[in-house]
Scaffold this active site. Structure first.
Site, mmCIF file in Angstrom:
data_model
loop_
_atom_site.group_PDB
_atom_site.id
_atom_site.type_symbol
_atom_site.label_atom_id
_atom_site.label_comp_id
_atom_site.label_asym_id
_atom_site.label_seq_id
_atom_site.Cartn_x
_atom_site.Cartn_y
_atom_site.Cartn_z
ATOM 1 N N CYS A 161 3.374 -4.889 6.541
ATOM 2 C CA CYS A 161 2.933 -4.482 5.166
ATOM 3 C C CYS A 161 4.011 -3.894 4.290
ATOM 4 O O CYS A 161 5.050 -3.563 4.977
ATOM 5 C CB CYS A 161 1.709 -3.592 5.316
ATOM 6 S SG CYS A 161 0.132 -4.299 5.936
ATOM 7 N N HIS A 220 0.711 -1.589 -0.039
ATOM 8 C CA HIS A 220 -0.019 0.042 0.062
ATOM 9 C C HIS A 220 0.704 1.341 0.131
ATOM 10 O O HIS A 220 2.090 1.284 0.167
ATOM 11 C CB HIS A 220 -1.085 0.177 1.230
ATOM 12 C CG HIS A 220 -0.268 -0.244 2.658
ATOM 13 N ND1 HIS A 220 0.276 1.222 3.061
ATOM 14 C CD2 HIS A 220 0.123 -1.202 3.509
ATOM 15 C CE1 HIS A 220 0.785 0.871 4.393
ATOM 16 N NE2 HIS A 220 0.911 -0.455 4.561
#
Length: 207
Positions: free
Chosen positions: A183, A167
């Site tokens: 992440c 992301h």
């Protein structure tokens, strides 16, 4: 204005980058020493947070590179140690992006597939993260709508049934560092570019 050799400047840039990447986000100006061949003396070079940030962004600038892999075009390879993500192209090439990765204790490796893509995704912190951050005196929301202030950034690629994502981020300084909870972070302009290239079902290999 002093002029010094490219070799000396390259070494200096490396020191700045190391300080920016290995330490916390630069909070104040730092200083480094370099040898000025014109005056034949040692000089002090003042490094501002802005200068350090520019050097980091240059090192991790999106670029097309030669890349040898047995993964088929359209695949994604994440090199967590070098802090780069590669989108595989035909002909032994790839688009290389700078990334931020999971901090110690939160890194991972394996192969997943892109199961979903989202623009300006909302963020639902995992329950264990909420508990962990509460112990550190920080209260996280149960859900945060998508937008410029959302830590998920402009785009997100969801990986299998995991809680991990590729992301964007509004913390540009975190690119090149190990700071996330697992992440993979990218500059917003980079994740927007990757979003347009990657298809749902694409293989993602994290090393």
């Amino acid at each position: 204005m002093r002029i010094f050799s490219g070799r000396v400047f390259a070494g200096l840039a490396g020191l700045v980058l190391a300080a920016a990447v290995a330490g916390g986000a630069p909070a104040k100006a730092q200083t480094e020493r370099y040898y000025d061949p014109v005056s034949r003396s040692w000089q002090t070079y003042r490094i501002t947070p802005e200068a350090a940030g520019k050097i980091v962004r240059e090192k991790y600038k999106r670029t097309e590179v030669r890349y040898r892999t047995d993964k088929k075009p359209g695949s994604v390879i994440v090199d967590t140690s070098d802090r780069y993500l590669y989108y595989v192209l035909p002909g032994g090439k790839a688009v290389r992006y700078g990334i931020g990765v999971g901090r110690e204790g939160f890194s991972w490796s394996g192969t997943e597939k892109v199961t979903r893509k989202a623009k300006w995704p909302g963020w639902t912190p995992p329950a264990e993260m909420i508990v962990r951050e509460r112990k550190n005196g920080r209260k996280l929301p149960a859900f945060m709508p998508g937008g410029p202030k959302n830590p998920m950034g402009a785009r997100a690629l969801y990986l299998g049934a995991t809680e991990y994502r590729i992301h964007g981020t509004n913390e540009d300084w975190s690119i090149g560092r190990a700071v996330s909870s697992g992440c993979i972070r990218m500059l917003n302009e980079d994740v927007e570019d990757l979003y347009e290239r990657v298809s749902v079902g694409a293989q993602v290999t994290v090393m």
